[in-house]
Design a protein around this motif. Structure first.
Motif, PDB file in Angstrom:
ATOM      1  N   GLY A  12       0.853  -1.199   0.000  1.00 41.60           N
ATOM      2  CA  GLY A  12       0.000   0.000   0.000  1.00 41.60           C
ATOM      3  C   GLY A  12       0.875   1.231   0.000  1.00 41.60           C
ATOM      4  N   ASN A  13       0.637   2.113   0.970  1.00 41.30           N
ATOM      5  CA  ASN A  13       1.441   3.344   1.034  1.00 41.30           C
ATOM      6  C   ASN A  13       2.741   3.145   1.808  1.00 41.30           C
ATOM      7  N   GLN A  14       2.844   2.006   2.454  1.00 42.24           N
ATOM      8  CA  GLN A  14       4.002   1.790   3.325  1.00 42.24           C
ATOM      9  C   GLN A  14       5.181   1.166   2.553  1.00 42.24           C
ATOM     10  N   VAL A  29      29.237 -15.807   3.740  1.00 46.82           N
ATOM     11  CA  VAL A  29      28.053 -15.797   4.582  1.00 46.82           C
ATOM     12  C   VAL A  29      27.741 -14.333   4.876  1.00 46.82           C
ATOM     13  N   ILE A  30      26.566 -13.929   4.483  1.00 48.35           N
ATOM     14  CA  ILE A  30      26.197 -12.515   4.614  1.00 48.35           C
ATOM     15  C   ILE A  30      25.107 -12.391   5.675  1.00 48.35           C
ATOM     16  N   GLY A  31      25.359 -11.580   6.665  1.00 45.79           N
ATOM     17  CA  GLY A  31      24.379 -11.383   7.734  1.00 45.79           C
ATOM     18  C   GLY A  31      23.524 -10.157   7.466  1.00 45.79           C
ATOM     19  N   ILE A  32      22.283 -10.228   7.889  1.00 47.76           N
ATOM     20  CA  ILE A  32      21.384  -9.074   7.790  1.00 47.76           C
ATOM     21  C   ILE A  32      20.889  -8.794   9.198  1.00 47.76           C
ATOM     22  N   VAL A  33      21.140  -7.597   9.686  1.00 48.09           N
ATOM     23  CA  VAL A  33      20.613  -7.245  11.009  1.00 48.09           C
ATOM     24  C   VAL A  33      19.736  -5.998  10.896  1.00 48.09           C
ATOM     25  N   GLY A  34      18.871  -5.865  11.840  1.00 46.48           N
ATOM     26  CA  GLY A  34      17.973  -4.707  11.860  1.00 46.48           C
ATOM     27  C   GLY A  34      16.868  -4.969  12.854  1.00 46.48           C
ATOM     28  N   GLU A  35      16.207  -3.906  13.252  1.00 42.70           N
ATOM     29  CA  GLU A  35      15.128  -4.056  14.239  1.00 42.70           C
ATOM     30  C   GLU A  35      13.967  -4.844  13.625  1.00 42.70           C
ATOM     31  N   ASN A  36      13.016  -5.253  14.466  1.00 40.24           N
ATOM     32  CA  ASN A  36      11.786  -5.863  13.941  1.00 40.24           C
ATOM     33  C   ASN A  36      11.116  -4.862  13.008  1.00 40.24           C
ATOM     34  N   GLY A  37      10.706  -5.312  11.849  1.00 41.01           N
ATOM     35  CA  GLY A  37      10.033  -4.417  10.904  1.00 41.01           C
ATOM     36  C   GLY A  37      11.007  -3.631  10.028  1.00 41.01           C
ATOM     37  N   SER A 192      14.664   0.680   8.353  1.00 43.43           N
ATOM     38  CA  SER A 192      13.482   1.147   7.598  1.00 43.43           C
ATOM     39  C   SER A 192      13.568   0.775   6.119  1.00 43.43           C
ATOM     40  N   GLY A 193      13.986  -0.442   5.860  1.00 41.83           N
ATOM     41  CA  GLY A 193      14.007  -0.940   4.486  1.00 41.83           C
ATOM     42  C   GLY A 193      15.201  -0.529   3.673  1.00 41.83           C
ATOM     43  N   GLU A 194      16.176   0.134   4.300  1.00 45.40           N
ATOM     44  CA  GLU A 194      17.360   0.558   3.540  1.00 45.40           C
ATOM     45  C   GLU A 194      18.614  -0.037   4.165  1.00 45.40           C
TER      46      GLU A 194
END
Lengths: 226, 305
Positions: A12-14, A29-37, A192-194
């Motif tokens: 949607g808009n998000q 081996v590539i790690g991805i970290v970030g908060e929930n969401g 935030s998706g980046e």
């Protein structure tokens, strides 16, 4: 190699992912970290082809999905299907002949029992075993360490390192930083998706300290625990 | 228990409203449709009571899927959950029972309600934990799961073949393997998680043909005993037996294609109606199959590029 160019995804808009560029190379081996969401799972689903997206994702082995093992955070299991049948189902889907399953049951799972009766950790181990037996070239492991006991954690760490030695690409997310430190060659920090930063092993400790400072700050002392 | 049925009523009304249907008009139309179809069935074929029994049983099985049964069991406890399931099954079968009674099919009405009772009370505990062996281990999925969920119903269908031979009732014999086909169709009632389509290293066409192939082989295995038995005992009616086998397969293929035509959603109400309409005139399925096939290819394109 897997290459992501300007990968964006909105619900949607998000906006959930915003112009993600990444190059994932063999034997890493590539790690991805970030908060929930932060968009980790959505990013994984886009790479897998389970979500539509804008931008491009290319790989040496095509179609990518046919060479990819995707361990979901919370793998789904049908009722009335045993652990062995689940593994067979996933291997059949890739036309892989299944042999000597008892010997390959590295987590000592009760494969003759219904998988839906397994504990959370056992379900994760079963899903992982099936992906490994599919002989994939690429692996996405979304929170693979969640719910695992300490022995299985050690086995999984060894498996990831073995996959790296076999020149596979492993993309892994975890909320347990130490597991990433033990396995990853690089870690992307997603906010935030980046992907705001790519961090190499020599900077892992600093990243952890920064994340602690940002996430925790003075929140614990504000609790006023006595 | 009362709260459960009140909630089901609210959910039904909400679902109709969400689909843009007026509940009252929907009930009237559904009743008219049901009366029309059952009258047509009774007019067209002597097998009508058995077809109605089969449809009622499938709807009953479909309405009691694992997640819902588990939820009811956890919320109300085993004893109340069994009663809820029995009442729900009897309510679902009520229009079918009324239609059967109106047409004087008394023992078939009793059979339907008996089978519902068996399904409720025995499957509840029998299939709870124990791993039931199946002959479908090589390609585990719909038939492995479905076989375990409906094992008692399958045994009941086989028993019907024996009864048919004992009382020398050819139509009952045919009905016994048509029930088996209906049970097989019920294995494809719910859409799987998209992940379980995505895992296949196939394009949509190969995927669908694989599904149809497995369904054909495994359902052949299930129906082989009653069909071969009937062929031995009624050799002069072999063509009728084989004609109904063919009809059974065509319905099975249509249902599989309809499932993937609606994928990843549950099978479309309109599609279900279209298939039911074809029950008295199976030749119409020949028009539905290409339609569902094209729709299914389109639905699967995203996950199987």
């Amino acid at each position: 190699m897997i290459q992501l160019k300007n990968v964006s995804k909105s619900f949607g808009n998000q906006t959930v992912l915003q112009d993600v560029d990444m190059t994932l190379t063999e034997g890493k081996v590539i790690g991805i970290v970030g908060e929930n969401g932060a968009g980790k799972t959505t990013l994984f689903r886009c790479i897998a082809g389970l979500e539509s997206f804008d931008g491009t994702i290319t790989s040496d082995c095509t179609p990518l999905k046919n060479h990819l093992g995707f361990l979901m955070t919370d793998p789904f299991f049908f009722s009335k299907i045993t652990g062995e049948e689940y593994i067979r189902l996933l291997c059949n889907a890739r036309e892989i002949e299944l042999e000597e399953l008892d010997r390959k049951n590295v987590f000592d799972l009760p494969l003759k029992q219904y998988a839906s009766m397994y504990s959370t950790g056992m379900k994760k181990k079963l899903a992982l075993t099936a992906l490994l037996l599919q002989q994939n070239q690429y692996f996405i492991l979304d929170e693979p360490f969640n719910g695992l006991d300490i022995q299985s954690n050690m086995v999984l760490t060894e498996i990831i390192l073995q996959l790296k030695a076999l020149n596979k690409i492993v993309l892994v997310s975890s909320h347990i930083f130490s597991t990433l430190r033990d396995t990853c060659d690089e870690i992307y920090l997603l906010r935030s998706g980046e992907p705001i930063r790519k961090v190499l092993p020599q900077e892992f400790d600093r990243l952890e300290a920064e994340m602690k400072a940002t996430t925790i700050g003075s929140k614990i002392s504000d609790l006023g625990l006595r | 228990m009362k709260s459960y049925f009140s909630l089901q009523w609210v959910l039904l009304i909400r679902k109709l409203n969400d689909l843009g249907f007026n509940p009252l008009i929907s009930f009237v139309l559904a009743a008219a449709f049901f009366i029309g179809i059952s009258e047509l069935l009774f007019y067209k074929t002597l097998l009508a009571p058995f077809i109605l029994i089969g449809i009622a049983l499938i709807i009953s099985i479909q309405s009691n899927h694992q997640a819902k049964t588990e939820f009811v069991r956890i919320t109300f406890g085993d004893a109340t959950a069994k009663t809820i399931r029995l009442i729900e099954s009897l309510l679902i079968a009520l229009p079918f029972s009324i239609s059967l009674l109106i047409h004087g099919a008394f023992w078939q009405t009793a059979l339907l309600n008996f089978l519902l009772f068996v399904l409720t009370y025995f499957t509840f505990s029998f299939t709870k934990q124990s791993v039931i062996p199946t002959p479908f281990n090589k390609r585990p999925f719909e038939f492995t799961i479905g076989f375990r969920k409906t094992v008692l119903l399958l045994l009941a269908a086989y028993s019907l073949t024996i009864v048919a031979l004992l009382v020398n009732n050819f139509q009952l014999g045919i009905f016994s393997y048509l029930v088996l086909f209906m049970i097989c169709i019920s294995f494809y009632g719910q859409p799987e998680e998209p992940f379980f389509v995505w895992i296949h290293a196939k394009n949509p066409k190969e995927f669908l043909f694989e599904k149809l192939k497995i369904a054909t082989i495994y359902s052949s295995l299930l129906i082989s005993i009653p069909v071969l038995t009937l062929l031995v005992f009624y050799p002069f009616d072999a063509w009728i037996i084989l004609l109904f086998v063919l009809i059974g397969f065509v319905f099975l293929w249509t249902s599989i294609l309809a499932k993937y035509a609606s994928f990843p959603e549950e099978i479309n109400i309109t599609y279900s109606f279209l298939i039911i309409i074809c029950a008295p005139v199976p030749v119409l399925l020949l028009f539905l199959i290409p339609f569902f096939y094209k729709k299914a290819l389109h639905s699967l394109k995203e996950l199987l590029p």
